[in-house]
Design an enzyme around this catalytic site. Structure first.
Site, PDB file in Angstrom:
ATOM      1  N   LYS A   1     -55.957 -14.400 -41.403  1.00 42.71           N
ATOM      2  CA  LYS A   1     -54.964 -14.864 -42.365  1.00 42.71           C
ATOM      3  C   LYS A   1     -53.887 -14.168 -42.618  1.00 42.71           C
ATOM      4  O   LYS A   1     -52.565 -14.527 -42.576  1.00 42.71           O
ATOM      5  CB  LYS A   1     -55.609 -14.709 -43.838  1.00 42.71           C
ATOM      6  CG  LYS A   1     -55.062 -14.911 -45.135  1.00 42.71           C
ATOM      7  CD  LYS A   1     -55.148 -16.198 -45.696  1.00 42.71           C
ATOM      8  CE  LYS A   1     -54.176 -16.621 -46.886  1.00 42.71           C
ATOM      9  NZ  LYS A   1     -54.373 -17.155 -47.892  1.00 42.71           N
TER      10      LYS A   1
ATOM     11  N   ARG B   1     -48.423 -22.111 -41.674  1.00 45.90           N
ATOM     12  CA  ARG B   1     -49.509 -21.826 -42.985  1.00 45.90           C
ATOM     13  C   ARG B   1     -50.395 -22.959 -43.298  1.00 45.90           C
ATOM     14  O   ARG B   1     -51.393 -22.852 -43.619  1.00 45.90           O
ATOM     15  CB  ARG B   1     -48.773 -21.141 -44.086  1.00 45.90           C
ATOM     16  CG  ARG B   1     -49.799 -20.700 -45.120  1.00 45.90           C
ATOM     17  CD  ARG B   1     -48.970 -19.717 -46.069  1.00 45.90           C
ATOM     18  NE  ARG B   1     -50.097 -19.129 -47.032  1.00 45.90           N
ATOM     19  CZ  ARG B   1     -49.789 -18.395 -48.000  1.00 45.90           C
ATOM     20  NH1 ARG B   1     -48.541 -17.529 -47.819  1.00 45.90           N
ATOM     21  NH2 ARG B   1     -50.763 -17.935 -48.876  1.00 45.90           N
TER      22      ARG B   1
ATOM     23  N   GLU C   1     -45.197 -21.543 -46.265  1.00 42.50           N
ATOM     24  CA  GLU C   1     -45.960 -22.641 -45.815  1.00 42.50           C
ATOM     25  C   GLU C   1     -45.023 -23.822 -45.277  1.00 42.50           C
ATOM     26  O   GLU C   1     -44.937 -25.106 -45.741  1.00 42.50           O
ATOM     27  CB  GLU C   1     -46.777 -23.147 -46.909  1.00 42.50           C
ATOM     28  CG  GLU C   1     -47.795 -24.113 -46.308  1.00 42.50           C
ATOM     29  CD  GLU C   1     -49.143 -24.567 -47.261  1.00 42.50           C
ATOM     30  OE1 GLU C   1     -49.506 -23.790 -47.808  1.00 42.50           O
ATOM     31  OE2 GLU C   1     -49.231 -25.902 -47.377  1.00 42.50           O
TER      32      GLU C   1
ATOM     33  N   HIS D   1     -59.257 -28.951 -46.073  1.00 39.43           N
ATOM     34  CA  HIS D   1     -58.915 -28.967 -47.531  1.00 39.43           C
ATOM     35  C   HIS D   1     -58.450 -30.234 -48.187  1.00 39.43           C
ATOM     36  O   HIS D   1     -58.625 -30.261 -49.319  1.00 39.43           O
ATOM     37  CB  HIS D   1     -58.075 -27.668 -47.702  1.00 39.43           C
ATOM     38  CG  HIS D   1     -58.690 -26.437 -47.729  1.00 39.43           C
ATOM     39  ND1 HIS D   1     -59.103 -25.902 -46.679  1.00 39.43           N
ATOM     40  CD2 HIS D   1     -58.714 -25.171 -48.701  1.00 39.43           C
ATOM     41  CE1 HIS D   1     -59.748 -24.719 -47.074  1.00 39.43           C
ATOM     42  NE2 HIS D   1     -59.323 -24.390 -48.151  1.00 39.43           N
TER      43      HIS D   1
ATOM     44  N   ARG E   1     -40.390 -10.769 -65.430  1.00 37.12           N
ATOM     45  CA  ARG E   1     -39.910 -11.303 -64.300  1.00 37.12           C
ATOM     46  C   ARG E   1     -40.211 -10.678 -62.952  1.00 37.12           C
ATOM     47  O   ARG E   1     -39.675 -10.779 -61.920  1.00 37.12           O
ATOM     48  CB  ARG E   1     -38.155 -11.223 -64.369  1.00 37.12           C
ATOM     49  CG  ARG E   1     -37.501 -11.849 -65.345  1.00 37.12           C
ATOM     50  CD  ARG E   1     -36.248 -12.290 -64.823  1.00 37.12           C
ATOM     51  NE  ARG E   1     -35.559 -13.219 -66.135  1.00 37.12           N
ATOM     52  CZ  ARG E   1     -34.756 -12.733 -66.908  1.00 37.12           C
ATOM     53  NH1 ARG E   1     -34.953 -11.651 -67.203  1.00 37.12           N
ATOM     54  NH2 ARG E   1     -34.365 -13.490 -67.876  1.00 37.12           N
TER      55      ARG E   1
ATOM     56  N   GLU F   1     -65.032 -20.518 -45.403  1.00 37.42           N
ATOM     57  CA  GLU F   1     -63.182 -20.199 -45.189  1.00 37.42           C
ATOM     58  C   GLU F   1     -63.457 -19.094 -44.046  1.00 37.42           C
ATOM     59  O   GLU F   1     -62.436 -19.335 -42.961  1.00 37.42           O
ATOM     60  CB  GLU F   1     -62.688 -19.313 -46.363  1.00 37.42           C
ATOM     61  CG  GLU F   1     -62.722 -20.228 -47.681  1.00 37.42           C
ATOM     62  CD  GLU F   1     -61.509 -21.331 -47.498  1.00 37.42           C
ATOM     63  OE1 GLU F   1     -60.915 -21.278 -46.538  1.00 37.42           O
ATOM     64  OE2 GLU F   1     -61.447 -22.112 -48.494  1.00 37.42           O
TER      65      GLU F   1
END
Ligand code: GLY
Length: 371
Positions: free
Chosen positions: A231, A245, A241, A252, A125, A189
Site C-alpha cells: 500500500k 492508486r 489517485e 471494488h 483547517r 484486502e
C-alpha cells in the site's frame, strides 16, 4: 518478523511511518511524543474499543508519556460514518477547547479512521492526525494513504478529503480480540495486494494463509507488513489517485455494487464483498480473453478456502438480479462519463487499469449462473 517492522510512506515533507508489531498501544506515549507539536491529543474511538479496554490502555500509555488527552467515544458501526455523527463529533471536539497544535488520534477500525481523519482534515483547517487501526482491514488498507470521509445517502465515501496521518501504529496484539469474521474480511484486502502485483506473496498466502487466519502472530505480522509495504508503495507513487492508486480498486467496483444491493449491513461486510469482487474481476478478465482460466480457479479456490464468498451465490443463495447490480454500478464514485471503471487482470499479480468494458460483456457475466 515476529517483532514486526516499520514501513515508510514516502511523501516528501509529509512522509510518515507505519509501525507494525505487538505492544504498540502500550508504547503510544513514547511513540507519539516526538511527533506532537504540543503534548495534547483528542482520542476518537468507539464503544467496543472502550469496552475491550484498548482505550484505557492507550490513555495510560499517553499519560506515561506526559501527553494530555481527552477522548470522544462514538457508537460502533457503519452508520457512524454519517454527516449527523460528523457534526456531533466536530461539536464535541471543539467544545474541548482545542488549538491548532492539538492532534487527533483515531483509535478504531475503518469507520473511526475515516470519520476522525475527516474531522482532523477540516477542524481549524487541518489538525495533525495519528491513526491507530484496530482491525486487519484498517491496518492493511484504510489507515494508510490519507483517504478520509463519510457516507452520503447517495453512496459510500462520497464526502471526504485527503489528509495524511503523521504516524500509523498497527498493533498486532489488538487483532487477537477481533471476531474471526472481521479477520477474514480484512484478509480479502491482504489477498488483493498479491493479486495486483505481488504473485509471490499470493503464492505464500496460498501456502500459509490458514496461519494468518488462525491469527498466528508471525504469519499475521508478515501478512500485515507485506500489505503495508504494498500500500505504501502505491500511495507514494500516486497519492491522489491520478493513475496507479486506482489499482487498489481491484474487485471494488463489483464489491461496492454488492454492498449497495445488500444495504451495507451485516449480510455482507466490505471485505467479504471485496473477496467476491476479486473473483468477479478475474472472471470478467477471463471472459474478455485477458486472463488464463487457471488463474481464476486459483483465486476462487483460495477465497473459498479462506471462508470468504467466492461467488454471488455464496452471499445470497437465490443470487442477485443483474439489473439491480448494473444500476448499482452507476452510483460508484469511480464512474467516469457514466461508465463504471474496472481494474482488470492479465493473470495473478498482473492487474491493470484504464480498460473499458462493454455493457454487454458485463451483462453476460452477471447473467451467468456462476460466479
Ligand atoms: N482503499 C483504496 C485506497 O486507499 O486508495
Amino acid at each position: 518478523m515476529n517483532d514486526g517492522a516499520t514501513v515508510r510512506v514516502e511523501l516528501g515533507s509529509r512522509a510518515y511511518d507505519v509501525v507494525v508489531g505487538p505492544g504498540l498501544l502500550a508504547r503510544g506515549g513514547e511513540l507519539l511524543a516526538p511527533l506532537l507539536r504540543r503534548p495534547e491529543v483528542v482520542v476518537v474511538t468507539d464503544r467496543n474499543l472502550e469496552r475491550q479496554g484498548h482505550l484505557a490502555r492507550l490513555q495510560q500509555a499517553l499519560a506515561a508519556g506526559g501527553i494530555a488527552q481527552q477522548s470522544v467515544v462514538l457508537p460502533p458501526g457503519e452508520a457512524t460514518k454519517s454527516m449527523a455523527q460528523l457534526d456531533e463529533l466536530l461539536d464535541r471536539i471543539l467544545a474541548l477547547g482545542i488549538e491548532r497544535s492539538t492532534a487527533i488520534v483515531a483509535l478504531g477500525g475503518g469507520v473511526i479512521g475515516d470519520l476522525a481523519g475527516f474531522a482532523a482534515a477540516i477542524l481549524l483547517r487541518g489538525l495533525d492526525l495519528v491513526q491507530i487501526p484496530t482491525t486487519l482491514l484498517a491496518q492493511v488498507d484504510s489507515a494508510i494513504g490519507g483517504k478520509t470521509g463519510i457516507n452520503s445517502r447517495h453512496g459510500k465515501n462520497l464526502i471526504g478529503a485527503f489528509h495524511q496521518p503523521r504516524l500509523v501504529l498497527a498493533d498486532a496484539e489488538v487483532l487477537a480480540t477481533l471476531p474471526p469474521r472481521e479477520l477474514r474480511a480484512g484478509y480479502a484486502e491482504v489477498v488483493k495486494y498479491g493479486l495486483i502485483d505481488r504473485p509471490d506473496f499470493f503464492a505464500w498466502l496460498e501456502a500459509e494463509g490458514h496461519r494468518v487466519l488462525a491469527a498466528e502472530p508471525a504469519a499475521l505480522a508478515r501478512a500485515v507488513v507485506e500489505s503495508c509495504r504494498a500500500k505504501a508503495a502505491v500511495v507514494a507513487a500516486d497519492e491522489r489517485e491520478g493513475g496507479a492508486r486506482a489499482l487498489l480498486n481491484l474487485g471494488h467496483t463489483f464489491a461496492h455494487a454488492l454492498e449497495r444491493v445488500t444495504g451495507y449491513g451485516d449480510e455482507l461486510l466490505h471485505g467479504e464483498a471485496v473477496a467476491c469482487g476479486l473473483v468477479l474481476a478475474f472472471a470478467l478478465s477471463v471472459r474478455l480473453g485477458l486472463c488464463p482460466q487457471t488463474d481464476l480457479e486459483r483465486v476462487r479456490r483460495h477465497i473459498a478456502a479462506a471462508g470468504l464468498p467466492a461467488s454471488r451465490r455464496a452471499i445470497r443463495a437465490e443470487g442477485f438480479a443483474t439489473d439491480a447490480l448494473l444500476e448499482a454500478f452507476a452510483h460508484d464514485k469511480k464512474v467516469e462519463g457514466g461508465q463504471p471503471r474496472f481494474v482488470l487482470v492479465r493473470g495473478i499479480g498482473r492487474a491493470f487499469t484504464g480498460a473499458t468494458v462493454e455493457p454487454a460483456a458485463l451483462r453476460d457475466l452477471l447473467d451467468a449462473p456462476d460466479p
